[in-house]
Design a protein around this motif. Structure first.
Motif, short mmCIF file in Angstrom:
data_model
loop_
_atom_site.label_atom_id
_atom_site.label_comp_id
_atom_site.label_asym_id
_atom_site.label_seq_id
_atom_site.Cartn_x
_atom_site.Cartn_y
_atom_site.Cartn_z
N PHE A 114 -8.40 -10.94 4.31
CA PHE A 114 -7.13 -11.31 3.69
C PHE A 114 -7.01 -10.84 2.26
O PHE A 114 -5.91 -10.77 1.73
N MET A 115 -8.12 -10.52 1.62
CA MET A 115 -8.03 -9.95 0.28
C MET A 115 -7.51 -8.53 0.32
O MET A 115 -7.00 -8.03 -0.68
N GLY A 116 -7.66 -7.86 1.45
CA GLY A 116 -7.25 -6.46 1.53
C GLY A 116 -8.28 -5.59 0.83
O GLY A 116 -9.32 -5.30 1.38
N ASP A 117 -8.03 -5.21 -0.38
CA ASP A 117 -8.97 -4.44 -1.18
C ASP A 117 -9.72 -5.42 -2.09
O ASP A 117 -9.19 -5.87 -3.10
N VAL A 118 -10.95 -5.75 -1.71
CA VAL A 118 -11.70 -6.78 -2.43
C VAL A 118 -12.12 -6.34 -3.82
O VAL A 118 -12.55 -7.16 -4.62
N THR A 119 -12.00 -5.07 -4.12
CA THR A 119 -12.38 -4.59 -5.45
C THR A 119 -11.21 -4.52 -6.41
O THR A 119 -11.38 -4.14 -7.57
N ALA A 120 -10.03 -4.89 -5.97
CA ALA A 120 -8.83 -4.81 -6.82
C ALA A 120 -8.76 -6.05 -7.72
O ALA A 120 -7.89 -6.90 -7.57
N ILE A 121 -9.68 -6.13 -8.65
CA ILE A 121 -9.77 -7.30 -9.52
C ILE A 121 -8.58 -7.38 -10.46
O ILE A 121 -8.30 -8.41 -11.04
N GLY A 122 -7.82 -6.33 -10.61
CA GLY A 122 -6.64 -6.34 -11.48
C GLY A 122 -5.55 -7.26 -10.97
O GLY A 122 -4.68 -7.68 -11.74
N HIS A 123 -5.57 -7.59 -9.69
CA HIS A 123 -4.57 -8.48 -9.13
C HIS A 123 -5.04 -9.93 -9.29
O HIS A 123 -6.17 -10.26 -8.95
#
Length: 150
Positions: A114-123
């Motif tokens: 559900f996170m989608g891109d787990v490395t997109a910490i900017g969101h």
């Protein structure tokens, strides 16, 4: 209500209720990201992954919670009745660790989906999802560690 009943309620809130509540909350919170990353309209199976993450994994977590509580009850009953040695703690501890590991893996897979891109910490949604994941995992590992050492 005696303290033993309160402890049982708190333990039930830690697992399986906390992960089961966090999964749909994160699906709503991170819907834009996982929808863009995983869902392709009209593609075969585009509806299967969310259904697995929202329905099947929580059902499996409930089953694993029942098995873990049965192991705890069996351990307490055997310890009171027969006072076994360390061999019994190992016999009970190995399946408990394996089941707890499977539970954490299932929960992490569902939340990661559900996170989608787990490395997109900017969101900010991903940051909130990681914080919720960390809280649930920390309390669950602490609960299982207390069960292993009792």
């Amino acid at each position: 209500m005696n303290p033993q009943d309160n402890r049982a309620i708190v333990n039930m809130l830690i697992f399986p209720i906390a992960p089961i509540v966090v999964i749909p909350v994160l699906s709503v919170l991170c819907q834009d990201m996982w929808h863009a990353a995983h869902y392709t309209p009209g593609e075969d199976g585009g509806e299967v992954e969310p259904a697995m993450a929202l329905v099947m994994i929580p059902l499996l977590l409930i089953i694993l919670a029942v098995v873990l509580s049965a192991i705890t009850a069996l351990n307490r009953w055997i310890a009171r009745r027969f006072a076994p040695g360390n061999w019994w703690r190992i016999v009970v501890g190995v399946p408990r660790v394996l089941l707890a590991g499977v539970s954490l893996l299932l929960f992490s897979v569902s939340v990661g989906f559900f996170m989608g891109d787990v490395t997109a910490i900017g969101h900010w949604q991903i940051v909130c999802a990681w914080i919720a994941w960390l809280i649930v995992v920390t309390t669950f590992v602490g609960q299982q560690y207390r069960r292993l050492t009792e």
